[in-house]
Design an enzyme around this catalytic site. Sequence first.
Site, PDB file in Angstrom:
ATOM      1  N   LYS A 130       2.720   9.602   8.469  1.00  0.00           N
ATOM      2  CA  LYS A 130       1.957   9.245   9.662  1.00  0.00           C
ATOM      3  C   LYS A 130       2.435   9.824  11.003  1.00  0.00           C
ATOM      4  CE  LYS A 130      -0.826   5.473   7.931  1.00  0.00           C
ATOM      5  NZ  LYS A 130      -0.475   4.977   6.610  1.00  0.00           N
ATOM      6  N   ASP A 164       9.288   2.474   1.740  1.00  0.00           N
ATOM      7  CA  ASP A 164       8.111   3.212   2.201  1.00  0.00           C
ATOM      8  C   ASP A 164       7.978   2.941   3.696  1.00  0.00           C
ATOM      9  OD1 ASP A 164       5.603   4.032   2.992  1.00  0.00           O
ATOM     10  OD2 ASP A 164       4.588   3.379   1.163  1.00  0.00           O
ATOM     11  N   PHE A 204       0.864  -1.186   0.000  1.00  0.00           N
ATOM     12  CA  PHE A 204       0.000   0.000   0.000  1.00  0.00           C
ATOM     13  C   PHE A 204       0.895   1.228   0.000  1.00  0.00           C
ATOM     14  CE2 PHE A 204      -2.401   3.496   1.832  1.00  0.00           C
ATOM     15  CZ  PHE A 204      -3.501   3.493   0.988  1.00  0.00           C
TER      16      PHE A 204
HETATM   17  C1  LIG Z   1      -0.784   5.236   5.207  1.00  0.00           C
HETATM   18  C2  LIG Z   1       0.235   4.799   4.214  1.00  0.00           C
HETATM   19  C3  LIG Z   1       0.461   5.523   3.020  1.00  0.00           C
HETATM   20  C4  LIG Z   1      -0.394   6.700   2.621  1.00  0.00           C
HETATM   21  O1  LIG Z   1      -0.285   7.768   3.480  1.00  0.00           O
HETATM   22  P1  LIG Z   1      -1.347   9.005   3.362  1.00  0.00           P
HETATM   23  O2  LIG Z   1      -0.833   9.984   4.360  1.00  0.00           O
HETATM   24  O3  LIG Z   1      -2.676   8.441   3.684  1.00  0.00           O
HETATM   25  O4  LIG Z   1      -1.261   9.496   1.964  1.00  0.00           O
HETATM   26  C5  LIG Z   1       1.496   5.128   2.208  1.00  0.00           C
HETATM   27  N1  LIG Z   1       2.247   4.055   2.507  1.00  0.00           N
HETATM   28  C6  LIG Z   1       2.053   3.326   3.619  1.00  0.00           C
HETATM   29  C7  LIG Z   1       2.933   2.156   3.905  1.00  0.00           C
HETATM   30  C8  LIG Z   1       1.020   3.655   4.494  1.00  0.00           C
HETATM   31  O5  LIG Z   1       0.796   2.906   5.592  1.00  0.00           O
END
Ligand SMILES: *Cc1c(COP(=O)(O)O)cnc(C)c1O
Length: 401
Positions: free
Chosen positions: A253, A224, A139
């Site tokens: 986050k 990520d 994701f």
């Molecule tokens: C939450 C998340 C995203 C997206 O972050 P947003 O601030 O909602 O755009 C991207 N990568 C990972 C691994 C995430 O957990």
Amino acid sequence: MSLSQNWIDRAEQCVMKTYGRYPLVAVRGEGCRLWDVEGKEYLDFLAGVAVNNLGHCHPKVVAALQEQAGTLLHCSNFYQIPQQIELAEWLCEHSFANRVFFCNSGAEANEAALKLARKYSKEQHGSGRFEVITAQASFHGRTIGTISATGQEKIRAGFEPALPGFTYVPYGDLEALRSAISARTCAIMLEPVQGEGGVNVPPPGYLKAVRALCDEHALLLIFDEVQVGCGRTGTLWAYQQEGVEPDVMTLAKALAGGPPIGAMLARQPFADALGPGTHGSTFGGNPLLCSAALAAMHALVEDGILDNGVRMGAYLRGKLDALRDKYTFIKDVRGRGLMLGMELDFDGGDIVKQAMQQGLLINCTVGKVLRFVPPLIVTENEIDEAVTILDDILSSLPESP
Ligand SMILES: *Cc1c(COP(=O)(O)O)cnc(C)c1O
């Protein structure tokens, strides 16, 4: 009509229905607790999906925001911003990186990483080398670029065509990754532990072998760490437990302890691929959010919160393992630090609802994996309280022995 119902009815009329929401109207938070508009108290083991790593309204983050709010709220990136510079210095001192680009969310941080990878590759190797390999069940965000990067068809459904230039491989499968590399590949982007995909921990040595593949083929390695970064898995950054360093890392986050911020960190020579005019963000790196992030990162490292997260991660893991030994329908307990998943052999949605009724907030990913990401300030007592609620629910299920 209840206070909650009034808000729910109003939301029904005007808020876009992108989330299937629970009937909880949140109004206040402190530490690991959240209160709804009726005054009901919840133990928050979802923590804004791993955003509130320092708990709700950490006093140092609140104080930094209050002070900065009365001094300078916003300033264009046409000028130098001291709080942005200090935060970039801190991040570079505490990671592999040499430079930082600031934005406002995880998706934007990943967009910046993808742009950097394409730009660097084009400059070094010419056009036609733009493909990024990502993992199935990954994701990376909700923009057109990041849903294209995300290895889940359901995230892209209805928004096709996806952007060209992405290939997906099974997470943790080195041979699949090796054979996906072609003359078009410029980068590999992975979560060091997959979050939304079900709290998936890669096999030992996998990320190290991926690093070697990247070196062999001159590919950028992008981690990520939007969810796993900022202490969530027990170290400041998740890659530190793997003995590897990426070329690019994305954060968001928990970086500012609650308020929105995103960052893309890179080492040289890659960091210089994005020069003046190639990328930007109006709000990125603004003084308000950077002062909150500085306060959050200082508290995380200097006030023992990171260490507490390690201890409490082991404690919660032990409790969840004990539940797995007790209930045959629990297939697996996995994760790192305070990012733990419990895989069931049936849908976990009802357990989440029952837990909420009993005052515990958790969530369920990919249908069957209960996810526990409490604030890193959580105590043994709070974990005991949460596990007692969970045990009660599990023991009364029809599946229970
Ligand atoms: C939450 C998340 C995203 C997206 O972050 P947003 O601030 O909602 O755009 C991207 N990568 C990972 C691994 C995430 O957990």
